[in-house]
Design a protein around this motif. Structure first.
Motif, PDB file in Angstrom:
ATOM      1  N   LEU A   1      -6.186   4.272 -20.180  1.00 28.56           N
ATOM      2  CA  LEU A   1      -6.492   5.622 -19.703  1.00 28.56           C
ATOM      3  C   LEU A   1      -6.985   5.603 -18.266  1.00 28.56           C
ATOM      4  N   HIS A   2      -7.811   4.619 -17.919  1.00 28.40           N
ATOM      5  CA  HIS A   2      -8.287   4.524 -16.535  1.00 28.40           C
ATOM      6  C   HIS A   2      -7.146   4.184 -15.577  1.00 28.40           C
ATOM      7  N   ARG A   3      -6.234   3.334 -15.998  1.00 25.16           N
ATOM      8  CA  ARG A   3      -5.101   3.005 -15.127  1.00 25.16           C
ATOM      9  C   ARG A   3      -4.196   4.201 -14.930  1.00 25.16           C
ATOM     10  N   LEU A   4      -3.987   4.974 -15.981  1.00 28.12           N
ATOM     11  CA  LEU A   4      -3.160   6.170 -15.838  1.00 28.12           C
ATOM     12  C   LEU A   4      -3.811   7.186 -14.915  1.00 28.12           C
TER      13      LEU A   4
ATOM     14  N   ASP B   1      -3.902   3.282  -1.924  1.00 25.98           N
ATOM     15  CA  ASP B   1      -4.958   4.278  -1.735  1.00 25.98           C
ATOM     16  C   ASP B   1      -6.096   3.726  -0.891  1.00 25.98           C
ATOM     17  N   ALA B   2      -6.407   2.460  -1.069  1.00 28.26           N
ATOM     18  CA  ALA B   2      -7.487   1.864  -0.285  1.00 28.26           C
ATOM     19  C   ALA B   2      -7.143   1.844   1.193  1.00 28.26           C
ATOM     20  N   VAL B   3      -5.925   1.466   1.510  1.00 25.18           N
ATOM     21  CA  VAL B   3      -5.509   1.417   2.914  1.00 25.18           C
ATOM     22  C   VAL B   3      -5.462   2.810   3.526  1.00 25.18           C
ATOM     23  N   ALA B   4      -5.063   3.795   2.723  1.00 25.45           N
ATOM     24  CA  ALA B   4      -4.922   5.164   3.252  1.00 25.45           C
ATOM     25  C   ALA B   4      -6.235   5.919   3.298  1.00 25.45           C
ATOM     26  N   ALA B   5      -7.281   5.434   2.623  1.00 26.38           N
ATOM     27  CA  ALA B   5      -8.552   6.172   2.559  1.00 26.38           C
ATOM     28  C   ALA B   5      -9.242   6.161   3.915  1.00 26.38           C
ATOM     29  N   HIS B   6      -9.880   7.267   4.241  1.00 27.89           N
ATOM     30  CA  HIS B   6     -10.609   7.380   5.505  1.00 27.89           C
ATOM     31  C   HIS B   6     -12.122   7.374   5.290  1.00 27.89           C
ATOM     32  N   ALA B   7     -12.601   8.022   4.255  1.00 33.00           N
ATOM     33  CA  ALA B   7     -14.034   8.110   3.998  1.00 33.00           C
ATOM     34  C   ALA B   7     -14.510   6.880   3.236  1.00 33.00           C
ATOM     35  N   LEU B   8     -15.687   6.410   3.595  1.00 32.66           N
ATOM     36  CA  LEU B   8     -16.253   5.239   2.936  1.00 32.66           C
ATOM     37  C   LEU B   8     -16.497   5.504   1.458  1.00 32.66           C
ATOM     38  N   ALA B   9     -16.954   6.710   1.130  1.00 28.06           N
ATOM     39  CA  ALA B   9     -17.224   7.043  -0.269  1.00 28.06           C
ATOM     40  C   ALA B   9     -15.951   6.986  -1.107  1.00 28.06           C
ATOM     41  N   ASP B  10     -14.814   7.334  -0.509  1.00 23.14           N
ATOM     42  CA  ASP B  10     -13.549   7.262  -1.240  1.00 23.14           C
ATOM     43  C   ASP B  10     -13.211   5.819  -1.612  1.00 23.14           C
ATOM     44  N   VAL B  11     -13.496   4.896  -0.712  1.00 22.04           N
ATOM     45  CA  VAL B  11     -13.176   3.494  -0.982  1.00 22.04           C
ATOM     46  C   VAL B  11     -14.101   2.943  -2.063  1.00 22.04           C
ATOM     47  N   THR B  12     -15.397   3.287  -2.012  1.00 19.17           N
ATOM     48  CA  THR B  12     -16.307   2.792  -3.044  1.00 19.17           C
ATOM     49  C   THR B  12     -15.968   3.391  -4.404  1.00 19.17           C
ATOM     50  N   ALA B  13     -15.587   4.668  -4.414  1.00 16.50           N
ATOM     51  CA  ALA B  13     -15.169   5.273  -5.681  1.00 16.50           C
ATOM     52  C   ALA B  13     -13.924   4.584  -6.219  1.00 16.50           C
ATOM     53  N   LEU B  14     -13.016   4.191  -5.316  1.00 16.32           N
ATOM     54  CA  LEU B  14     -11.815   3.480  -5.738  1.00 16.32           C
ATOM     55  C   LEU B  14     -12.169   2.106  -6.292  1.00 16.32           C
ATOM     56  N   ALA B  15     -13.130   1.439  -5.683  1.00 16.48           N
ATOM     57  CA  ALA B  15     -13.562   0.143  -6.210  1.00 16.48           C
ATOM     58  C   ALA B  15     -14.117   0.291  -7.619  1.00 16.48           C
ATOM     59  N   GLU B  16     -14.884   1.349  -7.845  1.00  9.31           N
ATOM     60  CA  GLU B  16     -15.413   1.600  -9.183  1.00  9.31           C
ATOM     61  C   GLU B  16     -14.282   1.831 -10.185  1.00  9.31           C
ATOM     62  N   ARG B  17     -13.282   2.602  -9.775  1.00 12.86           N
ATOM     63  CA  ARG B  17     -12.165   2.891 -10.674  1.00 12.86           C
ATOM     64  C   ARG B  17     -11.355   1.632 -10.963  1.00 12.86           C
ATOM     65  N   CYS B  18     -11.235   0.750  -9.978  1.00 13.80           N
ATOM     66  CA  CYS B  18     -10.517  -0.512 -10.203  1.00 13.80           C
ATOM     67  C   CYS B  18     -11.240  -1.375 -11.238  1.00 13.80           C
ATOM     68  N   LEU B  19     -12.567  -1.365 -11.203  1.00 15.03           N
ATOM     69  CA  LEU B  19     -13.315  -2.128 -12.194  1.00 15.03           C
ATOM     70  C   LEU B  19     -13.202  -1.499 -13.568  1.00 15.03           C
ATOM     71  N   LEU B  20     -13.264  -0.174 -13.631  1.00 16.53           N
ATOM     72  CA  LEU B  20     -13.112   0.492 -14.914  1.00 16.53           C
ATOM     73  C   LEU B  20     -11.739   0.216 -15.517  1.00 16.53           C
TER      74      LEU B  20
END
Length: 793
Positions: free
Chosen positions: A430-433, A490-509
């Motif tokens: 579900l998290h990957r989807l 998404d990581a490469v295209a992200a501009h805001a730092l918060a977006d990248v940290t949120a993406l890191a969290e989602r990758c772990l989930l």
């Protein structure tokens, strides 16, 4: 009686009409044509045999999408009661070829894209005119005289009906299946004449593209006649029949098709739902009551009685008192209403009115349930595994089967315990989807548990998700590889730092360790370049939360620790200057950042995070600096004092001293009110703090009563916002304490003043009275009661 002898048999229908479907079946049985031509994209001809598979259950839809851009797509839905589906099934059962003859999807998809571009260009042109202050020209203001019309609505209005659905039920659904009887072709002759009159009066009625579609259909009809002779049956929308009957030159039809745009398209079958049929579909014929129409088509006899029985069963399942007598009375009332309204049989309107009056006791609440579950319905179709699909879709289907996670159209909650392998796999999927933009599940708050080992999801499968799956196929051939590719992009295209940290969290989930190196590299780069303390404070919590997932999910989170500690250190250095000399709005934003960083540091300082042991001490030093600076807004100073008090870094006497200084007459009332909001507001449990520490409450009360009249109106909104957030019981207790006159008094003084509940000394007898209850709650035996009593005292 009309008979079919030679020439194309044109069967004009209403898409998704059960009466038309029965009439088509009767006409085909009577005519036995050599080939059946159906309105639809010709690319689907190869998919027709799949309709005979036992695993194919309508409602389903033909999905066409551009190969290079899967997001550009179109659907052609078919229900069990759709005339087109009935024609396909009849042809397969009788060994007769069935072919689609509408404009190919390769043109339809490209055409739609060009129209979108033209619409966007026109909107941009109009916007530029508005910016220049120009008025629209005459051509811009003119309205196309060829207004798009609804043929059924015009016919219903002509017959004196205000509802096209009710008119259609009366003349088709309630007339023995579109007049089926001695003459199976008569209904189609009548509809052809009516549509011919409408087209003569209104032209194409705003359906400009229909001219091109009809030209292509005429060419396909001619090709079929050359191959099979004149015994050709055509099932299409009734609106097109006069145009298909029209004699035109082949050269003229080919001229209309010349120069059409093209796009490489792919096509397959996908599941559909009744709920989606209730919206405008690919045939442009959305219906309001697919569940009701499905019932009319499936009921062999006595449809009203059978419908009322369905309603009664549903209401009984929802614990409503519905008896057989209710069913009988509802049927009688529906029949009576139909007779009074001059209708041949009760329709949906009459049955709904009868259900409301008899079974729902006049309430629209249970009636809404009937409409949602039965009138519309949540039927989800199925397609066989042999249907063409992108590799990602096949991998998803295998994962769904392995994890026993079947797509369902009804919304449901799914509780997951991540300590089990199956639930952990479901969570990963579900998290990957979600990371791929396929929103099958939405995480929600878990009830009764705050542990990281539990997750709650709200699931609902919508047909559009099939498009999202096809679109996500560009990232990989499996769910895992596609999620990794999407995360890296998404990581490469992200501009805001918060977006990248949120993406890191989602990758772990989602357990995507292969994507973390790219995400962490981008995160480190963004963090090094971003000097905004607000951005850093916004990014830290998500990053620190990610460190908690290692224990339950078995994921290595050490790579995040160094970045998280680095962010925290930069926040510690930059926070005091960032909080100085800012306005009230910015102060409130910064106060929320302080809360978020405090929670993050608390998690980061826990054992097992590999963070330096002194990180909490350094954070407490920053809080002390903020609490003592007069240039820092009051709401932030008040919050820092409260955080230090809660962490045991500040004594109650010192907190009372700081509050007394702030609430002294020399402080501006507005700043003092903001300090109070920071100290006891913001959902921090400040109300209970005032209840249990009467010294603090006495300071607030004394300050408030001494605020000058001219300043009181300025601080009142702020104080009201602070105290209105407390629970009703807390507000009531505070009011009682204020009425008694709270102050910094000891328990002996309180007892002397007659305040209930206080005594000069501890009363052992009253204290011992609660020990049996506590022993029972804690599971202690009687042998330990004496030891427990000593500890309790």
């Amino acid at each position: 009686m009309t008979t079919f002898t030679a020439g194309p048999l044109l069967l004009g229908v209403r898409h998704h009409g059960p009466g038309s479907a029965r009439a088509v079946r009767a006409a085909l049985e009577a005519a036995t044509p050599e080939v059946v031509l159906i309105e639809g994209p010709p690319e689907a001809d190869a998919l027709v045999p799949l309709a005979a598979e036992k695993d194919m259950r309508p409602p389903v839809a033909l999905l066409a999408h551009v190969v290079d851009e899967p997001g550009r797509s179109a659907f052609w839905p078919l229900a069990e009661f759709s005339p087109e589906w009935v024609a396909i099934r009849w042809a397969l059962e009788h060994g007769v070829p069935a072919r689609f003859i509408d404009l190919p999807a390769t043109h339809t998809l490209a055409w739609g894209n060009e129209e979108e571009k033209r619409a966007a260009e026109e909107e941009k042109r109009q916007e530029e005119k508005r910016e220049r202050g120009e008025e629209a020209g005459a051509s811009d203001r003119s309205v196309d005289a060829d207004v798009r019309i609804d043929p059924l609505a015009v016919l219903a209005e002509t017959a004196g009906y205000d509802d096209p659905e009710r008119w259609w039920e009366d003349v088709v659904e309630h007339r023995g299946g579109a007049g089926i009887g001695a003459d199976p072709f008569a209904p189609f002759t009548a509809l052809e004449e009516a549509m011919g009159a409408l087209r003569e009066a209104y032209g194409v009625g705003g359906h400009d593209r229909d001219l091109v579609r009809e030209a292509y259909m005429r060419l396909q009809m001619r090709a079929a006649q050359r191959e099979f002779g004149d015994e050709v049956a055509v099932v299409c929308g009734a609106w097109h029949v006069p145009a298909l009957r029209q004699k035109t030159a082949v050269a003229a039809d080919r001229a209309l098709l010349k120069g059409l745009p093209k796009a490489k398209a792919d096509m397959t079958w996908v599941p559909w739902t009744h709920r989606r049929l209730s919206r405008a579909s690919g045939y442009g014929a959305g219906i309001d009551s697919p569940g009701w129409y499905g019932h009319l088509f499936a009921a062999p006899d006595r449809p009203v009685e059978r419908w009322m029985t369905k309603v009664a069963r549903l209401l009984r399942d929802e614990d409503r008192m519905v008896s057989s007598a209710h069913v009988i009375e509802a049927v009688r009332l529906a029949d009576t209403l139909a007779a009074m309204r001059g209708r041949p049989l009760p329709g949906l309107t009459e049955t709904t009115d009868a259900v409301r009056a008899v079974m729902c006791e006049g309430s629209d609440v249970p009636l809404g349930l009937v409409h949602d579950r039965l009138v519309v319905g949540d039927v989800l179709g199925e397609v066989p595994q042999s249907a063409p699909a992108v590799p990602l879709q096949r991998d998803l289907a295998r994962a769904q089967k392995r994890l026993r996670l079947k797509p369902e159209p009804m919304e449901r909650e799914l509780e997951l315990d991540l300590r089990g392998e199956t639930d952990a796999g479901r969570s990963r999927l579900l998290h990957r989807l979600r990371l791929l933009g396929i929103a099958w599940g939405e995480p929600t708050a878990s009830r009764g548990s705050t542990g990281t080992f539990r997750e709650t999801w709200r699931l609902r499968w919508e047909p559009e998700l099939s498009v999202r799956v096809a679109e996500a196929g560009v990232w990989g051939t499996t769910v895992l590889s596609a999620a990794i590719g999407k995360a890296e992009a998404d990581a490469v295209a992200a501009h805001a730092l918060a977006d990248v940290t949120a993406l890191a969290e989602r990758c772990l989930l989602a357990e995507l360790p292969d994507a973390l190196p790219v995400v962490m590299r981008v995160l480190a780069d963004r963090a090094a370049l971003d000097a905004d303390v607000g951005h850093l404070a916004q990014a830290l919590p998500a990053l620190v939360r990610s460190l908690r997932y290692g224990d339950v999910r078995g994921t290595d989170t050490h790579a995040l620790t160094d970045v998280a500690v680095g962010l925290a250190e930069r926040i510690f250095v930059g926070l005091p200057p960032a909080c100085a000399a800012i306005d009230a709005e910015a102060a409130e934003h910064m106060r929320r950042h302080v809360d978020a960083v405090h929670g993050a540091v608390g998690l980061l300082g826990e054992p097992g995070t590999a963070a330096p042991g002194g990180i909490r001490e350094r954070w407490h030093s920053v809080l002390r600096v903020l609490a003592g600076r007069d240039t820092v807004p009051g709401v932030i100073r008040g919050r820092t004092v409260r955080l230090l008090l809660d962490d045991g870094e500040l004594g109650e006497d010192e907190a009372a001293r700081l509050m007394g200084l702030v609430l002294s007459p020399g402080t501006e009332p507005g700043d003092a009110a903001a300090w109070i909001e920071g100290f006891v507001g913001g959902g921090s449990g400040g109300g209970m703090l005032l209840v249990h520490d009467e010294r603090l409450l006495g300071l607030v009360d004394a300050w408030l009563t001494g605020v000058p009249t001219e300043a009181f109106t300025d601080v009142l909104p702020l104080l009201r916002r602070t105290f209105s957030a407390y629970e009703a019981g807390v507000r009531r207790t505070l009011g009682e304490l204020v009425r008694r006159g709270p102050g910094a008094r000891g328990s002996a003084e309180a007892a002397a003043s007659g305040i209930p509940g206080f005594a000069p000394d501890l009363d052992p007898g009253r204290a011992d009275a609660v020990l049996p209850v506590l022993s029972l709650l804690l599971g202690l035996d009687e042998a330990n009661d004496d030891d427990f009593a000593g500890v309790a005292r």
